[in-house]
Design a protein around this motif. Structure first.
Motif, mmCIF file in Angstrom:
data_model
loop_
_atom_site.group_PDB
_atom_site.id
_atom_site.type_symbol
_atom_site.label_atom_id
_atom_site.label_comp_id
_atom_site.label_asym_id
_atom_site.label_seq_id
_atom_site.Cartn_x
_atom_site.Cartn_y
_atom_site.Cartn_z
ATOM 1 N N THR A 284 28.409 15.294 -87.131
ATOM 2 C CA THR A 284 26.973 15.176 -87.419
ATOM 3 C C THR A 284 26.282 14.130 -86.557
ATOM 4 O O THR A 284 25.102 13.877 -86.733
ATOM 5 C CB THR A 284 26.752 14.800 -88.901
ATOM 6 N N ASN A 285 27.025 13.504 -85.622
ATOM 7 C CA ASN A 285 26.438 12.430 -84.802
ATOM 8 C C ASN A 285 25.717 11.425 -85.696
ATOM 9 O O ASN A 285 24.530 11.121 -85.519
ATOM 10 C CB ASN A 285 25.468 13.013 -83.759
ATOM 11 N N ALA A 286 26.471 10.867 -86.645
ATOM 12 C CA ALA A 286 25.869 9.996 -87.652
ATOM 13 C C ALA A 286 25.218 8.770 -87.024
ATOM 14 O O ALA A 286 25.636 8.300 -85.960
ATOM 15 C CB ALA A 286 26.941 9.565 -88.661
ATOM 16 N N GLY B 179 27.888 16.248 -82.942
ATOM 17 C CA GLY B 179 26.616 16.708 -83.491
ATOM 18 C C GLY B 179 26.508 18.212 -83.647
ATOM 19 O O GLY B 179 25.431 18.716 -83.939
ATOM 20 N N SER B 180 27.594 18.943 -83.463
ATOM 21 C CA SER B 180 27.515 20.405 -83.559
ATOM 22 C C SER B 180 27.710 20.904 -84.994
ATOM 23 O O SER B 180 27.697 22.102 -85.243
ATOM 24 C CB SER B 180 28.536 21.050 -82.632
ATOM 25 N N GLY C 269 20.908 15.813 -89.458
ATOM 26 C CA GLY C 269 21.316 17.115 -88.945
ATOM 27 C C GLY C 269 20.509 18.255 -89.542
ATOM 28 O O GLY C 269 19.511 18.042 -90.254
#
Lengths: 475, 475
Positions: free
Chosen positions: A147-149, A198-199, A421
């Motif tokens: 989620t590219n937190a 982030g995907s 996201g």
């Protein structure tokens, strides 16, 4: 689906292909309680190889796979859709920290490692893993990568994307990508890890990550500023960066509304100021060695902010408990909001210089259209990210309210998802704010890596129609 | 090709479709003089729309397009291949700085802007654009984005990838992607700009970029350390990070060999030490406000390095000219090498903690196999990046020597291209060091975005066989 599950049970020593009714599968649920969760089954592989075996089988049988780590996401990205038609693949049992290399300022952790454990391991090596999230005690590495937190330290250390040096992942056809490198600079071909970060589980299953570590700050300086309103925000950000330089770690905004929610609904908190103020700004700077110089820098910032009229008052924390009390106000906001009955949440972002004007415009527009609504705006203003949450009376059309917010976000060249996201909850909204070309590019990337639509279908993008050839493994 | 060129001339008001024999097309050549350059023609569009029109025409006619910006690349990425079969598309006329927003710490520049001009514009706004490259006076934004350029400030500010907030680009079918955002956090779908950054012109033509700016450091502290050898490198890096914290801007290594090359072949330089030493480490830290504290930090680092025996001597720069003289030694290395007859260059990287051992192993292995070779290793050791250049007698098998170096890089889990990219010169080497799965993924990304292989074919990856359908525009 029964035949496919039988094949999985027969082929994979997974330490359990759990029936959804099994109490041990109870962890698969929506964090926010908004979405039902009916997995076909819950897989618990214990190694990357087992993940690969399971995904290869699913690809062969055309069974959709939903990667699941901490389950703390706020947009339903890890919740299975439909009625027992998607398989949940939990990476929780991949929980080994494979290596810590202090000389390389790097650590390799499996996808099931809890972020707080990674922080602790880094600390034991005398270093810092800087990701700092409300959910750090339960969210896991696979999830924060997928989620590219973001969180509270982005201003200084960047998003998860900036903290990932290498990845290991199982691709949608079951092949294992061995990309665990620790290099700071590597221009040998397209940067493949950027695709997976982030995907949201739609391009593969992250099984391990090599993460950047930093020198550990021995000193922290924290203060809370009382602001006359939102107008000085851009100036305060520039001033804080100028005075505190790269030591500036966090700049967090919240309003009087938020503070009152905390004071009303939770115990153990108090207003640090003698009188109420419209807005509050929490500032933190940190340094490794010279604590006195750090304190002087922060005091310099506070004095200059007050002198310029950008702050009406300021409370510096004199010790660690005081610092924790100030942070506690900010961190209690989501819980206070929940106690107050919950809110329509918007995790939005706008350009740094526009944040004050954006929040003011949102307040005005919401007041006009929804007079009974209460705006609780707070967040990571040093990154242009604000949680624009709105407490509304029962019966309010939440979708229409969100549409109004997203329209304003568009006017300010912002984003409808700064850090949470898209998942399933914002999937429709995404199609409204992104251009047809951008949506086509997202689809092109998805189709290139997951041609049969096996991985987390229905998240981020609408699920593609099922493959005609039954989902054979791509070349 | 003649018919296609006529179509381009007829359709596009390009301010010139230059014949390759035109002296005005003379800028299209290989920076290193290793590769011939025979473009079919040289296009000079003056706007993003003209780029789009030209690329759409090329796509329709199946004409390969080679994007060209500053032309300072070192791997032949912008050099047309073949005999008048590829069209060079220069973005040099797109040279406008579209906006500077100090409150947003962002600037939008077109692809033809020279990096030094962008630095200057940022400075005039009281801010810093931190990309710092030997070629900054001639390299251009389109090129640094397409190659994910690195340079001397990566340790503190990151690669070009870390400095790009948004992109505008023309895709291989001629569509314009409007992705000029300035958001620090944006998790609304796959991060599309990551695909184009570092793609070396193979996925599209970057026409403009929104770039991150930073507070401008008013003070710099620079020193040169004399090292007894390579062994203390990892310790020195950790110590420098601990003492100078995030103010550490650069850590550059060079050896006695390099210093002697500079002193022998160039004028205006002198050895800052009374006696020769095996290795030298240039360190720079910078700060916005408190110059005295910065100087104290650097002196603290020097004292501790000497006390631990990691440095034998140290020369701090007492003023700006002295700092420039120390940097001058480092920056003169490529020119001195060229005067000495040139070198077989290797822009490699390894994990931070392994750099000293790697360079030592390379020296030993080269000495054994190539006794007449002289190793000139220097570079950005704070990032694990070293330019492992080898001066060799005429007649040396350069390919075999490079193969030996790359083999060692593999043993150290490193990269054969830390910052220069792959282009055409390292294309074959890439197929040796990357796994078949990784090469397949690179190809999948290329095919997804450029299905007809129009964009810079033969760079990074081998050119695909020509499309069967004549290159119609993809949906």
């Amino acid at each position: 689906m029964a035949a496919e599950l039988a094949a999985l049970r027969a082929a994979v020593a997974l330490g359990g292909v759990l029936d959804p009714a099994d109490p041990a599968a109870g962890f698969v649920r929506d964090e926010r309680g908004l979405l039902p969760s009916h997995p076909a089954a819950v897989l618990r592989p214990r190694s990357t190889e087992q993940v690969a075996t399971a995904v290869a089988l699913c690809a062969r049988h055309g069974v959709p796979v939903v990667p699941f780590a901490g389950g703390t996401g706020l947009v339903g990205g890890a919740v299975p859709l439909g009625e027992a038609s998607q398989l949940v693949l939990s990476v929780r049992a991949l929980d080994r920290i494979r290596s810590v290399d202090a000389a390389d300022f790097a650590l390799t952790a499996e996808a099931g490692c809890v972020v707080a454990d990674v922080q602790r391991t880094a600390e034991e090596a005398g270093l810092l893993f800087p990701l700092r999230l409300a959910s750090e005690g339960s969210c896991r590495i696979g999830g924060v990568v997928a989620t590219n937190a973001g969180g509270s330290n982005v201003l200084r250390y960047g998003m998860t994307r900036d903290l990932v040096l290498g990845l290991e992942a199982v691709l949608p056809d079951g092949r294992i990508w061995h990309g665990l490198r620790s290099l700071r600079k590597d221009n040998s071909g397209y940067d493949l890890k950027q695709l997976l970060i982030g995907s949201e589980g739609t391009l593969g299953v992250v099984t391990a990550a090599t993460l950047r570590l930093f020198p550990r700050p021995g000193h922290r300086a924290v203060a809370l500023l009382a602001l006359p309103g939102l107008a000085p925000l851009a100036g305060l950000l520039a001033l804080a960066r100028e005075v505190c330089e790269d030591r500036l770690t966090a700049l967090e905004l919240f309003g009087r509304t938020g503070l009152e929610l905390v004071l009303r609904h939770l115990t153990g908190h108090r207003d640090p100021f003698a009188r109420p103020h419209p807005q509050y700004l929490l500032v933190e700077a940190s340094a490794g060695r010279d604590g006195a110089a750090l304190t002087a820098q922060l005091e310099h910032f506070l004095a200059e902010a007050i002198e310029r009229g950008w702050a009406l008052d300021a409370v510096p924390a004199l010790d660690r408990p005081q610092a924790q009390a100030l942070w506690g106000l900010r961190e209690a906001l989501p819980e206070a909001e929940k106690r107050a009955g919950g809110a329509v949440k918007h995790d939005v972002g706008v350009p740094l210089g526009a944040l004050g004007a954006f929040v003011a415009a949102a307040a005005e527009r919401l007041a006009r259209r929804y007079p009974a609504a209460v705006l609780n705006a707070f967040g990571h203003v040093g990154d242009g990210n604000v949680h624009l949450n709105v407490l509304v009376p029962a019966g309010t059309d939440r979708a229409a309210l969100s549409a109004l917010v997203y329209e304003l976000v568009q006017e300010y060249a912002g984003t409808i998802s700064a850090e949470h996201g898209i998942g399933v909850l914002k999937r429709e909204a995404l199609t409204q704010v992104r251009s047809p070309l951008e949506l086509a590019l997202l689809r092109a990337v998805k189709d290139a890596l997951d041609p049969h639509g096996i991985m987390n279908p229905g998240k981020l993008l609408a699920a593609a129609p099922p493959a005609q050839d039954g989902g054979s493994t791509p070349k």
